[in-house]
Write an enzyme that holds these catalytic residues in place. Structure first.
Site, short mmCIF file in Angstrom:
data_model
loop_
_atom_site.label_atom_id
_atom_site.label_comp_id
_atom_site.label_asym_id
_atom_site.label_seq_id
_atom_site.Cartn_x
_atom_site.Cartn_y
_atom_site.Cartn_z
N CYS A 191 40.32 -32.65 96.24
CA CYS A 191 40.90 -32.39 97.56
C CYS A 191 40.51 -33.47 98.56
O CYS A 191 41.30 -33.85 99.42
CB CYS A 191 40.46 -31.03 98.08
SG CYS A 191 38.70 -30.90 98.37
N HIS A 222 36.14 -27.39 101.41
CA HIS A 222 37.51 -27.81 101.13
C HIS A 222 37.94 -28.90 102.10
O HIS A 222 37.74 -28.78 103.30
CB HIS A 222 38.43 -26.60 101.26
CG HIS A 222 39.83 -26.81 100.76
ND1 HIS A 222 40.14 -27.62 99.69
CD2 HIS A 222 41.03 -26.31 101.19
CE1 HIS A 222 41.45 -27.60 99.48
NE2 HIS A 222 42.02 -26.82 100.38
N ASN A 257 47.67 -28.74 103.08
CA ASN A 257 46.81 -28.50 101.92
C ASN A 257 47.30 -29.32 100.73
O ASN A 257 48.35 -29.96 100.81
CB ASN A 257 46.80 -27.00 101.59
CG ASN A 257 45.55 -26.58 100.85
OD1 ASN A 257 44.78 -27.40 100.37
ND2 ASN A 257 45.34 -25.27 100.74
#
Length: 434
Positions: A136, A276, A394
């Site tokens: 990520c 994240h 995302n």
């Protein structure tokens, strides 16, 4: 498949916390969900996953009856516990409470706007999918780099750059490939390396491999980056006004796991335990936030197909993974469906999905649900909102959240740590490359 996908979301929208669903209703909902997501279980695993699904369905139903601005849905994570979700899709939380975010020498000018959406300005590439790689951090870093280069070029020539290069080549800077990394370390690598290749020339493989950087394929060059004053949402807004900005968040709550639409408001989020890496591409406010996918972002006619499966084991900060198959869908909230099978348990359908809960078998059952949704999932991407929000990109594919995006609460005491560890790069105009 399209009908079944909308069905699962519909069911949780029309149910109330006080309504006790029958075992048959749970079973039918699970059967439809399995078909929509091509889930396959052994007969031994079916009961365990079914019980988890029921508990998650109850949680979602109860949440959605509270009148929260956050709407949850039965997405790809509906058959796993929150513990499994965190262990598989998120990395070990990074404690940012004592982190010193030292700004680089370059300081941006400019005035903070009341609202901004860099997708509408053409500075955001389509939603990407990190697959089974805990990268990520690399997707967040490339998103910020792509936006910075587009802006430096005079709002032209948006080019997707290579996450795989960051995964393969920035290990000496402290990153760990598909096992995790930091966006700032990625920026430092790009600056010192003299650029980053295009995604087309160095495509994503979802594995850590030997570095194959080729200077003849550069898609962006950075000169510096600036850290946001840790914890300051006003400073983050000033930076996002300048361009897409890498941010780190706490994504560990069940409400994030099942996020579907609306402004994400979760007071239980930590502002320091972050797991994240994502990309802030704008912010806004008002009673009706229009988040339609415009130039620079990939449109999709449905937000709740959730045809996605994955498996990964990550142990470092900013690492998590998922894999999705994007699809186009229609948001009709009055649907019926029937699934048939025999003897064992499966979600029959086209394609296949592999993941942490995959198995084999087939299932039988039929159901028909109809109703209306007030959750705000319209084809145009208009969602009821109440307050200020960040527009966050995302890297879990189009089938998570609002076409791959989430609206996160803004000006609520740095909720989920969105301003704790944020940074924005500055690119060198293409006309000045060596």
């Amino acid at each position: 498949m399209k009908v079944l996908s909308a069905l699962c979301v519909l069911l949780v929208s029309v149910a109330t916390a006080k309504q006790q669903l029958s075992e048959l209703q749970y079973r039918n909902a699970f059967t439809n969900w399995m078909i929509a997501h091509q889930r396959h279980y052994s007969s031994e695993e079916f009961n365990g996953r079914f019980n988890i699904f029921k508990a998650n369905m109850d949680y979602i139903n109860e949440w959605n009856t509270k009148g929260s601005e956050t709407v949850l849905g039965l997405n790809v994570f509906a058959d796993i516990t929150n513990e499994e979700y965190r262990a598989t899709y998120l990395g070990t939380p990074f404690d940012a409470s004592s982190l010193e975010m030292t700004p680089s020498e370059k300081v941006f000018g400019g005035v903070q706007a009341n609202s901004v959406d860099w997708r509408a300005k053409g500075a955001v590439t389509p939603i990407k999918n990190q697959g089974e790689c805990g990268g990520c951090w690399s997707f967040s870093a490339t998103g910020a780099t792509e936006g910075a280069q587009y802006i430096a070029n005079g709002d032209s020539d948006l080019t997707s750059v290579s996450e795989q290069q960051l995964i393969d080549c920035s290990g000496s800077y402290g990153n760990n490939g598909c096992e995790g990394g930091l966006m700032t370390l990625a920026f430092e690598y790009i600056i010192n390396n003299g650029g980053i290749d295009t995604e087309s020339s160095y495509p994503f493989t979802a594995n850590t491999e030997k570095c194959k950087y080729n200077p003849s394929n550069i898609g962006a060059e950075l000169s510096s980056y600036v850290n946001v004053t840790s914890g300051s949402e006003s400073d983050l807004a000033a930076k996002v006004t300048q361009g897409p900005t890498s941010v780190a968040i706490d994504a560990s709550q069940p409400s994030f796991q099942f996020y579907s639409s609306g402004i994400y408001n979760e007071p239980a989020c930590s502002s320091t335990q972050l797991d994240h890496g994502v990309l802030a591409v704008g912010f806004g406010s008002g009673s009706s936030g229009s988040q339609s996918q415009s130039a620079g972002s990939q449109s999709q006619s449905s937000n709740n197909n959730w045809s996605e499966s994955s498996q990964s084991q990550d142990s470092n900060s900013w690492s998590q993974s998922s894999q999705s198959q994007s699809s186009q869908d229609s948001n009709s909230w009055s649907q019926s469906s029937q699934s048939q099978g025999s003897n064992s348990f499966t979600g029959a359908g086209t394609g296949s999905g592999s993941g942490s809960v995959s198995g084999s078998g087939s299932a039988s059952g039929s159901s028909s649900f109809s109703g209306s949704s007030n959750g705000g999932n319209s084809n145009s991407g208009d969602y009821p909102t109440d307050g200020n929000y960040w527009i966050v990109k995302n890297s879990w594919g189009l089938d998570w959240g609002i076409n791959g995006y989430i609206l996160m609460s803004k000006d609520k005491d740095n909720q989920c740590g969105i301003a704790t560890m944020a940074s924005i790069p500055q690119a060198i105009p293409k006309s000045k490359w060596n």
